[in-house]
Design a protein around this motif. Structure first.
Motif, PDB file in Angstrom:
ATOM      1  N   ASP A 302      15.670-128.710   9.050  1.00 55.16           N
ATOM      2  CA  ASP A 302      15.749-127.686  10.036  1.00 55.16           C
ATOM      3  C   ASP A 302      14.483-127.095  10.228  1.00 55.16           C
ATOM      4  OD1 ASP A 302      18.619-127.275  10.763  1.00 55.16           O
ATOM      5  OD2 ASP A 302      18.747-127.167   8.523  1.00 55.16           O
ATOM      6  N   ALA A 303      13.582-126.960   9.480  1.00 54.31           N
ATOM      7  CA  ALA A 303      12.174-126.671   9.433  1.00 54.31           C
ATOM      8  C   ALA A 303      11.377-127.284   8.260  1.00 54.31           C
ATOM      9  CB  ALA A 303      12.057-125.254   8.952  1.00 54.31           C
ATOM     10  N   HIS A 304      10.351-127.969   8.777  1.00 51.73           N
ATOM     11  CA  HIS A 304       9.190-128.647   7.913  1.00 51.73           C
ATOM     12  C   HIS A 304       8.145-128.003   7.628  1.00 51.73           C
ATOM     13  CE1 HIS A 304       7.863-132.548   6.124  1.00 51.73           C
ATOM     14  NE2 HIS A 304       6.721-132.488   6.699  1.00 51.73           N
ATOM     15  N   ILE A 305       7.536-127.932   6.520  1.00 54.08           N
ATOM     16  CA  ILE A 305       6.176-127.116   6.236  1.00 54.08           C
ATOM     17  C   ILE A 305       5.108-128.331   5.882  1.00 54.08           C
ATOM     18  CG2 ILE A 305       5.184-125.677   4.530  1.00 54.08           C
ATOM     19  CD1 ILE A 305       8.026-124.160   4.252  1.00 54.08           C
ATOM     20  N   TYR A 306       4.151-128.064   6.755  1.00 63.51           N
ATOM     21  CA  TYR A 306       3.141-129.008   6.138  1.00 63.51           C
ATOM     22  C   TYR A 306       1.925-128.221   5.978  1.00 63.51           C
ATOM     23  CZ  TYR A 306      -0.757-132.431   6.400  1.00 63.51           C
ATOM     24  OH  TYR A 306      -1.793-133.168   6.019  1.00 63.51           O
ATOM     25  N   LEU A 307       1.068-128.173   4.719  1.00 61.34           N
ATOM     26  CA  LEU A 307      -0.012-127.413   4.573  1.00 61.34           C
ATOM     27  C   LEU A 307      -1.180-128.151   4.121  1.00 61.34           C
ATOM     28  CD1 LEU A 307       1.708-124.647   2.583  1.00 61.34           C
ATOM     29  CD2 LEU A 307       1.412-124.669   4.984  1.00 61.34           C
ATOM     30  N   THR A 308      -2.607-128.147   4.633  1.00 63.50           N
ATOM     31  CA  THR A 308      -3.568-128.702   4.201  1.00 63.50           C
ATOM     32  C   THR A 308      -4.839-128.043   4.057  1.00 63.50           C
ATOM     33  OG1 THR A 308      -4.665-131.104   4.296  1.00 63.50           O
ATOM     34  CG2 THR A 308      -3.938-129.820   6.638  1.00 63.50           C
ATOM     35  N   ARG A 309      -5.786-128.212   3.310  1.00 61.22           N
ATOM     36  CA  ARG A 309      -7.037-127.879   3.732  1.00 61.22           C
ATOM     37  C   ARG A 309      -7.515-128.557   4.748  1.00 61.22           C
ATOM     38  NH1 ARG A 309     -10.135-127.205  -2.479  1.00 61.22           N
ATOM     39  NH2 ARG A 309      -8.812-125.731  -3.226  1.00 61.22           N
ATOM     40  N   PRO A 310      -8.858-128.155   5.047  1.00 63.16           N
ATOM     41  CA  PRO A 310      -9.628-128.782   6.145  1.00 63.16           C
ATOM     42  C   PRO A 310      -9.922-130.214   5.492  1.00 63.16           C
ATOM     43  CG  PRO A 310     -10.431-126.666   6.010  1.00 63.16           C
ATOM     44  CD  PRO A 310      -9.507-126.880   4.666  1.00 63.16           C
ATOM     45  N   PHE A 311      -9.078-131.182   5.720  1.00 58.35           N
ATOM     46  CA  PHE A 311      -9.379-132.575   4.842  1.00 58.35           C
ATOM     47  C   PHE A 311      -8.731-133.588   5.895  1.00 58.35           C
ATOM     48  CE2 PHE A 311      -8.132-135.272   1.072  1.00 58.35           C
ATOM     49  CZ  PHE A 311      -9.368-135.821   0.983  1.00 58.35           C
ATOM     50  N   VAL A 312      -8.457-134.795   5.303  1.00 54.58           N
ATOM     51  CA  VAL A 312      -7.739-135.920   5.835  1.00 54.58           C
ATOM     52  C   VAL A 312      -6.182-135.598   6.511  1.00 54.58           C
ATOM     53  CG1 VAL A 312      -6.868-138.342   5.653  1.00 54.58           C
ATOM     54  CG2 VAL A 312      -9.122-137.637   4.766  1.00 54.58           C
ATOM     55  N   LEU A 313      -5.961-135.744   7.765  1.00 57.38           N
ATOM     56  CA  LEU A 313      -4.423-135.472   7.931  1.00 57.38           C
ATOM     57  C   LEU A 313      -3.633-136.343   7.387  1.00 57.38           C
ATOM     58  CD1 LEU A 313      -3.067-133.555  10.122  1.00 57.38           C
ATOM     59  CD2 LEU A 313      -3.252-135.216  11.857  1.00 57.38           C
ATOM     60  N   SER A 314      -2.618-136.017   6.877  1.00 56.67           N
ATOM     61  CA  SER A 314      -1.617-136.735   6.403  1.00 56.67           C
ATOM     62  C   SER A 314      -0.660-137.483   7.520  1.00 56.67           C
ATOM     63  CB  SER A 314      -0.478-136.072   5.682  1.00 56.67           C
ATOM     64  OG  SER A 314      -1.060-135.410   4.507  1.00 56.67           O
ATOM     65  N   TRP A 315      -0.223-138.842   7.326  1.00 59.41           N
ATOM     66  CA  TRP A 315       0.580-139.542   8.108  1.00 59.41           C
ATOM     67  C   TRP A 315       2.123-138.734   8.434  1.00 59.41           C
ATOM     68  CZ3 TRP A 315      -0.297-144.879   5.419  1.00 59.41           C
ATOM     69  CH2 TRP A 315      -1.449-145.453   6.124  1.00 59.41           C
ATOM     70  N   SER A 316       2.333-138.084   7.338  1.00 59.43           N
ATOM     71  CA  SER A 316       3.645-137.380   7.094  1.00 59.43           C
ATOM     72  C   SER A 316       3.926-136.454   8.296  1.00 59.43           C
ATOM     73  CB  SER A 316       3.947-137.175   5.755  1.00 59.43           C
ATOM     74  OG  SER A 316       3.059-136.037   5.502  1.00 59.43           O
TER      75      SER A 316
END
Length: 424
Positions: A302-316
C-alpha cells in the motif's frame, strides 16, 4: 560480434544484454568471471573463469589495499585473456565493470579491441554520500583513503574507449574531463514481470498477510545507514501509533553492503530494535526473497519506502514503481532524478522519521487518491526504464563502440565543488 564481458560476479549488470547477444549464433560471447556457480548459465554465453593468485597483504597500507586487490583481479584476468587469445578468441568489444580491476589490463592483451566500461560510482569525500550524515563526520584519514580508492577507476577512465553510467546523477560524479566519453543509460527493468496486480494479497511460505488491512514495504540489499534503515525503523514507531492495523514487510539481509559496519559486531537491525520499541507482531523481516515472492510483496504494497544517501540508485526503486507502488522516497539527488513529488511518488526528508511516517499515514488514509500516483509511477518506468526501451539502445551502443563509431562527445553534468583535507 565477438564480446568479452568482465565482472567478478556472473552475470551481474550484464545479464540481459549478454542474454540477447547469446541468442544470436552470429555472435561469440564470453563472460570472464570468478563466480563458478554452474547452476547460473546463459545460453550462448561461455564462461571463462579467473582466480586472483592471493588476497591483498595485511601489511599493505590501508589506502592502497583496494588498489592492490584490483591489480590482483586484473592480473588474473590478464592470464585468462592470454588463454582466450591463444585459442583464437580476440573480441571486437570488451565490456567490463570498472572498480574491481578486471578491466585494467585489457588494452595490453587486446590492443585493437574496443574497451567499454560500466562506471557505477566515483568516490568523493565531500558533496555526495560520504559526508551526507552530519552525525558521522569524516576524518582526514577517511578523506585521503577515499581519494586513493578511485585509482583503478581513473585507470579505466583513461584507457577505455567509451563508458556507461546508469543514471545522470551517477555520471555527474565523474570528473568533467572524462564525462565526454560516457553515456548515461539505465540497465532497465522487466516491466512485463514487474507489473501491478490490483487487489493482490500477500502470502509467502512463512507469512500470511492476506487478512492485513494495510501493508507498508521496504526493500534493500542490506540493513544499513546508506539506505536509511535507522530512519526507517524510527518511522515505523510513529506509524504504528497512527495506524493500529498496519503491517510492515522488510525484504533485506542483515548485513552492510555499503559504508561502515558497527565497531562492536552488532548489526544495525539489532541496534535499532534495541533502541526503538515496536509492536513486532506487525513487523515482518523476511530476508532476501526469490524474484517471484519479491514481486508479490511489491504488488501487495500500500506504500513503499525507499531511502538512500546521495549514492547509487537501487534497481528496487524502479522495480517497485514498475509494479505500481506508491513510493515514499528520500529527497536526495538519485531519487529526484526519477520521482516527481506528488506526481509519480512522494519525496521526504531522509533524516525525518516523523515526516516519513506522516507521508505514509496520508497515503494509507486516502488510498483511492493514490490511483494516479500508481499509474504515473508505472508510466514513468514504461517510458524511461523498461527493457523494451533500453536494451535495444544498449546493444546498439555496444555495436557502435565495437565498430569504432564512437558517439558524439556527451554533455557534462555539473557537480559540487570538491575539497580534500589530508592529515600530516
Amino acid at each position: 560480434m565477438r564480446v568479452l564481458f568482465l565482472h567478478p560476479n556472473f552475470p551481474a549488470q550484464f545479464r540481459h544484454v549478454a542474454t540477447i547477444l547469446g541468442r544470436d549464433p552470429n555472435n561469440q560471447v564470453v563472460f570472464g568471471t570468478k563466480n563458478e556457480r554452474p547452476e547460473w548459465k546463459i545460453p550462448g554465453v561461455k564462461k571463462a573463469l579467473f582466480t586472483p593468485s592471493r588476497d591483498p597483504r595485511p601489511e599493505t597500507h590501508h589506502y592502497v589495499r583496494p588498489l592492490e586487490s584490483a591489480v590482483l583481479h586484473g592480473q588474473a584476468v590478464y592470464r585468462t585473456m592470454l588463454a582466450l587469445k591463444s585459442q583464437g578468441f580476440v573480441p571486437d568489444l570488451v565490456y567490463g565493470h570498472s572498480g574491481w580491476g578486471p578491466t585494467l589490463f585489457v588494452k595490453d592483451v587486446f590492443p585493437e579491441s574496443k574497451l567499454m566500461c560500466y562506471f557505477e560510482w566515483f568516490y568523493w569525500a565531500h558533496g555526495s554520500d560520504a559526508d551526507f550524515d552530519p552525525a558521522d563526520p569524516l576524518s582526514p584519514d577517511d578523506e585521503a583513503k577515499i581519494r586513493v580508492k578511485n585509482a583503478p577507476i581513473l585507470m579505466d577512465l583513461y584507457s577505455c574507449d567509451w563508458g556507461l553510467s546508469p543514471t545522470k546523477w551517477q555520471k555527474s560524479q565523474f570528473p568533467h574531463e572524462f564525462q565526454r566519453k560516457m553515456t548515461a543509460m539505465h540497465d532497465g527493468v522487466d516491466t512485463e514481470f514487474f507489473k501491478p496486480n490490483p487487489g493482490a494479497k500477500l502470502v509467502l511460505p512463512n507469512i500470511d498477510l492476506s487478512g492485513a488491512d494495510e501493508i507498508v514495504t521496504y526493500v534493500s540489499r542490506g540493513m544499513e545507514p546508506y539506505r536509511g534503515f535507522p530512519e526507517f525503523i524510527e518511522s515505523i514507531a510513529y506509524l504504528q501509533e497512527k495506524r493500529p492495523n498496519c503491517h510492515v514487510v522488510i525484504v533485506a539481509s542483515e548485513r552492510v553492503c555499503y559504508g561502515k559496519s558497527l565497531p562492536n559486531g552488532q548489526t544495525y537491525k539489532e541496534q535499532m530494535l534495541a533502541k526503538v520499541p515496536l509492536d513486532m507482531s506487525r513487523v515482518h523481516f523476511v530476508g532476501t526473497l526469490p524474484y517471484g515472492q519479491y514481486l508479490k510483496v511489491l504488488q501487495a504494497s500500500d506504500a513503499h519506502i525507499y531511502l538512500t544517501r546521495p549514492f547509487v540508485l537501487s534497481w528496487s526503486m524502479i522495480e517497485s514503481m514498475s509494479a505500481g507502488c506508491v513510493v515514499v522516497g528520500s529527497d536526495t539527488a538519485p531519487v529526484r532524478e526519477v520521482i516527481r513529488d506528488g506526481d509519480n511518488g512522494f519525496l521526504v526528508d531522509f533524516f525525518s522519521p516523523k515526516q516519513i511516517a506522516d507521508r505514509v499515514h496520508d497515503i494509507l488514509e486516502h488510498p483511492t487518491r493514490m490511483a494516479h500516483i500508481r499509474e504515473n509511477a508505472r508510466k514513468t518506468v514504461l517510458e524511461n526504464y523498461a527493457h523494451s526501451v533500453l536494451l535495444p539502445r544498449h546493444i546498439e551502443l555496444m555495436k557502435e563502440v565495437a565498430q569504432g563509431n564512437l558517439p558524439e562527445p556527451q554533455p557534462i553534468a555539473s557537480i559540487p565543488e570538491r575539497s580534500l583535507v589530508v592529515s600530516g
